[in-house]
Design a protein around this motif. Sequence first.
Motif, mmCIF file in Angstrom:
data_model
loop_
_atom_site.group_PDB
_atom_site.id
_atom_site.type_symbol
_atom_site.label_atom_id
_atom_site.label_comp_id
_atom_site.label_asym_id
_atom_site.label_seq_id
_atom_site.Cartn_x
_atom_site.Cartn_y
_atom_site.Cartn_z
ATOM 1 N N GLN A 38 24.468 99.222 47.983
ATOM 2 C CA GLN A 38 25.107 99.122 49.202
ATOM 3 C C GLN A 38 24.681 98.043 50.114
ATOM 4 O O GLN A 38 26.462 97.835 51.354
ATOM 5 C CB GLN A 38 25.465 100.346 50.456
ATOM 6 C CG GLN A 38 25.797 101.821 49.243
ATOM 7 C CD GLN A 38 25.771 102.392 50.156
ATOM 8 O OE1 GLN A 38 24.557 103.089 50.543
ATOM 9 N NE2 GLN A 38 26.479 103.550 50.673
ATOM 10 N N THR A 63 39.000 92.076 58.468
ATOM 11 C CA THR A 63 40.283 93.025 58.716
ATOM 12 C C THR A 63 40.502 93.710 59.869
ATOM 13 O O THR A 63 39.784 94.453 60.453
ATOM 14 C CB THR A 63 40.327 93.257 57.749
ATOM 15 O OG1 THR A 63 39.801 93.738 56.953
ATOM 16 C CG2 THR A 63 41.282 91.977 56.367
ATOM 17 N N ASP A 93 35.259 106.832 62.497
ATOM 18 C CA ASP A 93 34.386 105.208 62.464
ATOM 19 C C ASP A 93 33.420 106.037 63.578
ATOM 20 O O ASP A 93 32.327 105.531 62.815
ATOM 21 C CB ASP A 93 35.682 104.638 62.935
ATOM 22 C CG ASP A 93 36.594 103.791 62.455
ATOM 23 O OD1 ASP A 93 36.317 104.219 61.328
ATOM 24 O OD2 ASP A 93 37.406 103.339 63.016
ATOM 25 N N MET A 134 30.385 103.451 50.068
ATOM 26 C CA MET A 134 30.369 101.697 51.623
ATOM 27 C C MET A 134 29.499 100.673 51.093
ATOM 28 O O MET A 134 28.786 101.196 50.612
ATOM 29 C CB MET A 134 30.487 103.022 52.644
ATOM 30 C CG MET A 134 29.987 102.205 53.928
ATOM 31 S SD MET A 134 29.236 103.157 55.557
ATOM 32 C CE MET A 134 27.945 103.314 55.014
ATOM 33 N N LYS A 135 29.686 99.965 51.416
ATOM 34 C CA LYS A 135 29.204 98.506 51.587
ATOM 35 C C LYS A 135 28.935 97.678 53.037
ATOM 36 O O LYS A 135 29.369 97.829 53.858
ATOM 37 C CB LYS A 135 30.289 97.407 50.637
ATOM 38 C CG LYS A 135 30.411 97.696 49.978
ATOM 39 C CD LYS A 135 28.876 97.103 48.709
ATOM 40 C CE LYS A 135 29.272 97.794 47.147
ATOM 41 N NZ LYS A 135 28.449 96.805 45.959
ATOM 42 N N ASP A 148 33.248 91.890 51.431
ATOM 43 C CA ASP A 148 33.639 93.326 50.314
ATOM 44 C C ASP A 148 32.911 94.012 51.109
ATOM 45 O O ASP A 148 32.767 95.263 50.707
ATOM 46 C CB ASP A 148 33.477 93.133 48.924
ATOM 47 C CG ASP A 148 32.390 93.146 49.070
ATOM 48 O OD1 ASP A 148 30.545 92.645 49.985
ATOM 49 O OD2 ASP A 148 31.343 93.156 47.946
ATOM 50 N N ALA A 149 32.044 93.638 52.659
ATOM 51 C CA ALA A 149 31.246 95.133 53.483
ATOM 52 C C ALA A 149 32.735 95.298 54.262
ATOM 53 O O ALA A 149 33.630 95.016 54.663
ATOM 54 C CB ALA A 149 30.768 94.095 54.480
ATOM 55 N N ASN A 150 32.737 96.722 54.540
ATOM 56 C CA ASN A 150 32.914 98.290 55.554
ATOM 57 C C ASN A 150 31.983 97.261 56.825
ATOM 58 O O ASN A 150 32.889 97.894 57.317
ATOM 59 C CB ASN A 150 32.703 98.954 54.802
ATOM 60 C CG ASN A 150 33.969 99.519 53.948
ATOM 61 O OD1 ASN A 150 32.369 99.470 52.399
ATOM 62 N ND2 ASN A 150 34.850 99.345 53.259
ATOM 63 N N LEU A 151 31.512 97.620 56.899
ATOM 64 C CA LEU A 151 30.241 97.396 57.677
ATOM 65 C C LEU A 151 29.412 96.317 58.088
ATOM 66 O O LEU A 151 28.602 96.105 56.945
ATOM 67 C CB LEU A 151 30.068 99.041 58.018
ATOM 68 C CG LEU A 151 28.628 99.899 59.032
ATOM 69 C CD1 LEU A 151 29.315 99.034 60.874
ATOM 70 C CD2 LEU A 151 28.370 100.812 58.577
ATOM 71 N N ASP A 172 40.595 97.032 59.619
ATOM 72 C CA ASP A 172 39.911 98.695 58.777
ATOM 73 C C ASP A 172 38.374 98.159 58.754
ATOM 74 O O ASP A 172 37.729 99.028 58.764
ATOM 75 C CB ASP A 172 40.419 99.158 57.491
ATOM 76 C CG ASP A 172 40.056 97.853 56.435
ATOM 77 O OD1 ASP A 172 40.143 96.143 57.054
ATOM 78 O OD2 ASP A 172 40.275 98.204 55.222
ATOM 79 N N ARG A 173 37.996 97.152 59.032
ATOM 80 C CA ARG A 173 36.236 96.889 59.451
ATOM 81 C C ARG A 173 35.452 96.563 60.208
ATOM 82 O O ARG A 173 36.105 96.769 61.510
ATOM 83 C CB ARG A 173 36.392 95.221 58.563
ATOM 84 C CG ARG A 173 36.614 94.818 57.079
ATOM 85 C CD ARG A 173 36.390 93.625 56.846
ATOM 86 N NE ARG A 173 36.852 93.232 55.393
ATOM 87 C CZ ARG A 173 36.093 93.015 54.610
ATOM 88 N NH1 ARG A 173 35.258 91.552 54.549
ATOM 89 N NH2 ARG A 173 37.338 92.733 53.357
ATOM 90 N N SER A 202 38.937 93.077 64.218
ATOM 91 C CA SER A 202 38.345 94.579 63.402
ATOM 92 C C SER A 202 38.362 95.086 64.470
ATOM 93 O O SER A 202 37.785 94.841 66.263
ATOM 94 C CB SER A 202 37.484 93.602 63.267
ATOM 95 O OG SER A 202 36.868 92.736 62.119
#
Length: 283
Positions: A29, A87, A140, A1-2, A62-65, A89-90, A110
């Motif tokens: 991360q 997006t 999530d 996870m980023k 490139d961060a998920n969170l 999924d973020r 998001s």
Amino acid sequence: MKVCFIGTGSMGSLLTEAFLKAGALSPKQVTLASRTRSKAEALAARYPGLAVADDNLSAASDANLIFLCVKPSDFRAVLDDILPVLTKDRIIVSITSPIRIETLEKIVPSKVAKIIPSVVNSVGCGATLFMFSARLNDDDRALLRQLFSSISRPVEIDEEKVRVASDLSSVGPAFFAFLLEQFIEAAVAETGINRETATTLACEMLLGSARMLQEPDCSPSDLQRRVSVPGGITAAALAELDRATKNAFSRVLQTTHAKFKEDLEKAELSLRPQKRRGPRGNP
């Protein structure tokens, strides 16, 4: 996870360090973006492997969170910066209480959460206030709870109660530090006790009281009864304290709610689309 933190002011830096110290995140991360780059670089120097981005877009790419740790007035500009990489999924996390989840959902595709931390999270104590968008699924929500459980006690609340919950959880440390300071000053002025000694005694008392109040059989009323003997010195002092502070916290809450109403209106206005003359860097 980023994980990306945009804004490294008092709360952005606090959260970053708290997660790193707790081992909930590793430096590799984490990416930071800050208007004051020196603050981000100071964190990177303490935690090798942590990245400092040149701008908000790069930080979020490139961060998920993505944590938004900026003032309400800066939200729109930051969102405009990072919109190209957002997006469905973020996950966007706002730590700013006047910014409504519903309003953010109109701007970004998001998933959105609002999480209000407290300064005491820096020492692994206190609560964090959780408000979730319907876009977040169970995984999530579990991810966010697990992350914040490393530094606090997550408490889910209704967004409409965020002001009073913040008063109790996030602003409360300042209120009680103010009262403790008054207690210390009065002790010094009335008796001549050494200020350093008085401060040590008062702070240790508050720490011990907090630990007792975490016990299931010790409420604030219980603690008062344990210390106070009917007709004794403590009972007489509590009666005087009651007279002196009558309705004080009602007035405090009225003040915070009135100011919050103003902040909500300003935040809604600030999130309207802005005309921009050219590309931006940091918020």
